[in-house]
Design an enzyme around this catalytic site. Structure first.
Site, PDB file in Angstrom:
ATOM      1  N   THR A 125       0.824  -1.216   0.000  1.00  0.00           N
ATOM      2  CA  THR A 125       0.000   0.000   0.000  1.00  0.00           C
ATOM      3  C   THR A 125       0.856   1.263   0.000  1.00  0.00           C
ATOM      4  OG1 THR A 125      -1.424   1.309   1.461  1.00  0.00           O
ATOM      5  CG2 THR A 125      -0.143  -0.384   2.511  1.00  0.00           C
ATOM      6  N   ASP A 126       0.288   2.354  -0.505  1.00  0.00           N
ATOM      7  CA  ASP A 126       1.004   3.643  -0.457  1.00  0.00           C
ATOM      8  C   ASP A 126       1.132   4.159   0.972  1.00  0.00           C
ATOM      9  OD1 ASP A 126      -1.658   4.426  -0.033  1.00  0.00           O
ATOM     10  OD2 ASP A 126      -1.595   6.092  -1.456  1.00  0.00           O
ATOM     11  N   GLU A 127       0.370   3.555   1.907  1.00  0.00           N
ATOM     12  CA  GLU A 127       0.428   4.040   3.292  1.00  0.00           C
ATOM     13  C   GLU A 127       1.793   3.790   3.929  1.00  0.00           C
ATOM     14  OE1 GLU A 127      -3.028   3.408   5.658  1.00  0.00           O
ATOM     15  OE2 GLU A 127      -4.315   3.337   3.904  1.00  0.00           O
ATOM     16  N   TYR A 150      -1.407  -0.679  11.154  1.00  0.00           N
ATOM     17  CA  TYR A 150      -1.671  -1.296   9.838  1.00  0.00           C
ATOM     18  C   TYR A 150      -0.535  -0.995   8.865  1.00  0.00           C
ATOM     19  CZ  TYR A 150      -3.350  -1.614   5.033  1.00  0.00           C
ATOM     20  OH  TYR A 150      -3.442  -1.888   3.691  1.00  0.00           O
ATOM     21  N   LYS A 154       2.302  -3.455   7.089  1.00  0.00           N
ATOM     22  CA  LYS A 154       2.427  -3.601   5.627  1.00  0.00           C
ATOM     23  C   LYS A 154       3.860  -3.256   5.189  1.00  0.00           C
ATOM     24  CE  LYS A 154      -0.361  -4.568   3.000  1.00  0.00           C
ATOM     25  NZ  LYS A 154      -0.874  -5.894   2.521  1.00  0.00           N
TER      26      LYS A 154
END
Ligand code: NAD
Ligand code: TYD
Length: 336
Positions: A125-127, A150, A154
């Site tokens: 994810t870009d997070e 989270y 990731k």
């Protein structure tokens, strides 16, 4: 190709499985899913009877299940979508994200290493880049600054996957996508939650000032990008996947209210999410240049398709909101 897809009963994984089982392709798909609150076999009703599809109910953290499955089926590629995928839940209860996202990814990588799986695609994810100040956008070399349990889990699993390329020369590729939306998304994430609440005349909880920016990617565009990375991307590489449509949350919610025909007064400002990332912004130049992929769905059209889907599938929403959902909703929103 024979695909082992994990998390194929979730929102994005099920769209990916449906895409692979489309008549225009000839792939075989094994779907390994634990069926957590987010996993729903109804999402796969249109493909369940395909002779090219097989469902296996199991946990990616269970080494015996994973090893036996990889050994028995010898997939050409493993695509890891399985995850605990929600920031708010990871804030309320951090343990599950570390179990599934880290241990689960490790378990899959070990099975792939043992059985020499020819290709491994890890969906990230870009997070992992954290909040990005305007006017910058993250390319694949941008530093990782995860903010939530989270996104930290990731980032850890994404680095672990890449380490298997560096250390064991395993053909691993990592994709980092921006916020997805579309049909079958669990109504805990912004867009389906707001659609569902608006349709029921319930308050729409806006965290803080609602000016946080997300880059919206239609789920089918994401699935095509993952396939492009497998088919035309390079092992050992990271590919960002953005939707090229950055919007503040309040604008997204306003568009939803307009489309559903409900008043702005339904928006309700609530206490902000702790550690809330202000802005995500992503460059997908590398994927576009190397594979020819492009995000095709314009946001307004994708949002309309999504809203129409929720309008026509109120029973799906009612079923996924029964049971555990109300407990989560109360825990997350009651004291804001
Ligand atoms: P989701 O929560 O809708 O689905 C997750 C699926 O994984 C469910 O079917 C669930 O049952 C399954 N699962 C969970 N734990 C498991 C375990 N231990 N073993 C086997 N299966 C398990 O998630 P999603 O939104 O479809 O996201 C899929 C992937 O894409 C995740 O890896 C997520 O981090 C990533 N991603 C999501 C977004 C987004 O906007 N939703 C954006 C970028 C990346
Ligand atoms: P979300 O869909 O949870 O995705 P992510 O946190 O992974 O980006 O949230 C998208 C944005 O919407 C984020 O800025 C948080 C905000 N948000 C709200 O304002 N209210 C809500 O009830 C939810 C679920 C999210």
């Amino acid at each position: 190709m024979k695909f082992l897809v994990t998390g194929g009963a979730g929102f994005i994984g099920s769209a990916f499985v449906r895409m692979l089982l489309d008549a225009s392709r000839g792939d075989d798909v094994i779907n390994l899913d634990k069926l957590t609150y987010a996993g729903n076999l109804e999402n796969l009703a249109s493909v369940t009877h395909s002779p090219r599809y097989r469902f296996v109910h199991g946990d990616i953290c269970d080494a015996e299940v994973v090893n036996n499955l990889v050994s028995d089926t010898r997939p050409d590629v493993i695509v890891n979508f399985a995850a605990e995928s929600h920031v708010d839940r990871s804030i309320l209860s951090p343990a599950p994200v570390f179990e599934t996202n880290l241990r689960g990814t490790f378990t899959l990588l070990e099975a792939a290493r043992m059985h020499k799986t020819p290709r491994f695609l890890h969906v990230s994810t870009d997070e992992v880049y954290g909040s990005i100040d305007a006017p910058h956008e993250a390319n694949e070399g941008y530093p990782l600054r995860a903010s939530s349990p989270y996104s930290a889990s990731k980032a850890g699993s994404d680095l672990l996957a890449l380490s298997y390329f560096v250390t064991y020369k395993m053909p691993v590729t990592v994709t980092r996508a921006s916020n997805n939306y579309g049909p079958y998304q669990f109504p805990e994430k912004l867009i389906p939650l707001m659609i569902s609440n608006a349709m029921e005349d319930k308050p729409l909880p806006i965290y803080g000032d609602g000016m946080q920016i997300r880059d919206w990617l239609y789920v089918d565009d994401h699935c095509r990008a993952v396939l492009a990375a497998i088919e035309r991307g390079r092992p050992g590489e990271i590919y960002n996947i953005g939707g090229s449509r950055a919007l503040p949350n309040v604008e997204v919610v306003q568009l939803i209210l307009d489309a559903v025909g409900k008043p702005v007064s339904l928006m309700q400002t609530v206490t902000d999410r702790p550690g809330h990332d202000r802005r995500y912004a992503l460059s997908s130049h590398k994927l576009m240049q190397e594979t020819g992929w492009l995000a095709e769905m314009p946001f307004e059209k994708g949002l309309k398709t999504t809203i129409d889907w929720y309008r026509n599938n109120t029973e799906w929403t009612a079923r996924v909101k029964s049971g555990e959902y109300q407990n989560y909703y109360d825990r997350n929103y009651a004291n804001r």
